[in-house]
Design a protein around this motif. Structure first.
Motif: not given
Ligand code: UDX
Length: 461
Positions: A221, A225, A232, A427
């Motif tokens: 996990k 993450n 990113i 964004r």
């Molecule tokens: C994340 C993990 O993806 C998931 O597998 C885990 O169980 C929980 O944490 P989540 O926090 O819901 O999920 O959101 P996620 O879609 O991963 O986005 C996280 C952050 O990254 C957001 O702020 C999003 O804007 C940012 N992000 C995501 C980017 O800036 N660029 C990207 O390409 C993808």
């Protein structure tokens, strides 16, 4: 007894956050009898009244159908929930302590409650930890709490597994029903087999189920993450380099990079940085965990540093377009850490808003789901009720969350409403050529001749 007669049918879930409630409604939707247990009387009432206690697309409807079908009910009494079922999933939160390590308080007290309930059970019960915990937690404090409270022995009298959850907010139900993989950490073979049988029955064939030690599952996990966080931050670092080269656009560059099958295009969107309840917290927690084991984890530290700098960089881009910020109006479109949620935890918008307010700007924010920021320090924020009110008379607009309704805006929408039409696309939702030809337009990762990216970078490097 046939395999079918032996199959798990009754499941309790301790904790009704995103993971707990999504797991509950998904099991209920496939005919399992589920008791969702939470300490909050409000939440119990809300769920039993067929509503989701927080915003998540599709969840309200899923709670309603699950309650109406009779396959789900919410219960304040954890012991009751455990006693009436064969498997318990523990999904309570593991928040961050002030020093960045995880707070196991809720996991331990839930384990004690489950343990106490087990003393009164005559049949084999399986306890499955879904909460995100650092390696060694399930075999260490969780097992100790269960055994002490129950007087029973793990592996002999009850089963113990770790089953990390990978769902994302905004697509929690789909992610729960159709995960890329299922990971089972097992204390012993019997526990692992029991969970594998349950999950094979639930998912059917086609979804890989990996079985491993408790510690490896706990680590999967964090490793997943932090890898996503690193992707990113990598994209954001490339964006900062691209901004110094006129004619380069990081979104084109990442499209070219992502099509390499060894890399893949997901999580390479440069922007305002990652927020939310998991990526920042888990990256910090793994850093701290590694440090405690004598390793400084430089890649994880850099991931966090790049992320922190990115939101500040977005604010600096806005300040550079404003000149003297005092008294000028900045419109923030989007506050939530990502679309389709009202969650503000670790949202980059907070850093941006704090910086602009600190510089003396007037800041208005519109978000389709977040009505206001209730934490201290944001009292100066103004919350207009529409996009056009937010833009009216503004000197600069920053796109901070990629909500669908923002994507439909045209250059004219900004030109007609704003005092000086200047847009910072943090964004990457607008076409730089279309917008750049009509108004002052800066986008994360788009190379430009302007000096703003250079000055702003030096300020916060
Ligand atoms: C994340 C993990 O993806 C998931 O597998 C885990 O169980 C929980 O944490 P989540 O926090 O819901 O999920 O959101 P996620 O879609 O991963 O986005 C996280 C952050 O990254 C957001 O702020 C999003 O804007 C940012 N992000 C995501 C980017 O800036 N660029 C990207 O390409 C993808």
């Amino acid at each position: 007894m046939t395999a079918h007669e032996n199959a798990v049918q009754r499941i309790s879930i301790v904790g009704t956050g995103y993971v707990g409630l999504s797991t509950a409604v998904c099991f209920a939707s496939r005919g399992y009898d589920v008791i969702a247990s939470t300490r909050s009387e409000d939440k119990v009432r809300t769920i039993n009244a067929k509503r989701a206690p927080f915003y998540e697309p599709g969840l309200d409807e899923a709670v309603r159908t699950s309650i109406e079908s009779g396959h789900l009910h919410a219960e304040i009494n954890r012991s009751e929930a455990v006693r009436q079922t064969e498997v318990t999933f523990l999904t309570v939160g593991t928040p961050e302590k002030a020093d960045g390590t995880i707070d196991l308080r809720y996991v331990i007290s839930a384990s004690e409650d489950i343990g106490r309930a087990l003393t009164r059970k005559k049949t084999y019960h399986l306890v499955v930890v879904k909460s995100t915990v650092t390696p060694g937690t399930v075999r260490g404090p969780v097992k100790a709490a269960l055994e002490e409270a129950s007087g029973l022995v793990a592996g002999r009298d009850f089963g113990l597994c770790m089953n990390p959850e990978f769902l994302r907010q905004g697509s929690a139900i789909r992610d729960t029903l159709y995960p890329d993989r299922v990971v089972i950490g097992e204390y012993d073979k019997r526990s692992g087999q029991r969970l594998a049988d349950l999950l094979e029955g639930f998912y059917g064939s086609g979804i890989p189920i990996l079985r491993m030690s408790l510690e490896s599952a706990e680590m999967v996990k964090y490793a997943s993450n932090t890898f996503l966080a690193m992707k990113i931050s990598y994209a954001n670092e490339m964006a900062r380099i691209c901004e110094r080269v006129p004619g380069v656009d990081v979104s084109k560059v990442m499209a070219g990079v992502g099509l390499d099958e060894r890399i893949n295009p997901k999580f390479l969107n440069a922007g305002a940085g990652f927020g939310g309840s998991c990526l920042p917290k888990d990256t910090k927690a793994l850093c701290k965990f590694a440090e405690a084991q004598g390793y400084s984890a430089p890649l994880l530290r850099a991931t966090l540093a790049v992320n922190q700098a990115q939101a500040s960089h977005v604010a600096q881009l806005a300040l550079a377009t404003l000149g003297e910020p005092r008294g000028k109006k900045v419109a923030l479109l989007g506050l939530s850490f990502k679309p389709d949620t009202d969650d503000l935890r670790e949202a980059p918008s907070l850093t941006v808003a704090r910086t602009l307010l600190g510089a003396g700007a007037r800041v208005s924010a519109f978000d389709p789901a977040v009505k206001q920021v209730s934490q201290p320090g944001f009292e100066g924020l103004d919350y207009p009720s529409s996009i056009s009110e937010c833009l009216a008379g503004a000197h600069c607009c920053i796109i901070l969350t990629e909500w669908e309704q923002f994507k439909r805006l045209t250059p004219d929408d900004f030109i007609q409403s704003m005092a000086t039409p200047a847009v910072i696309d943090a964004r990457r939702i607008f076409d730089p050529h279309e917008f750049g030809n009509r108004l002052t337009f800066l986008a994360v990762g788009v190379g430009r001749e302007l000096d703003v990216c250079r000055t702003s970078v030096r300020d916060n490097d």
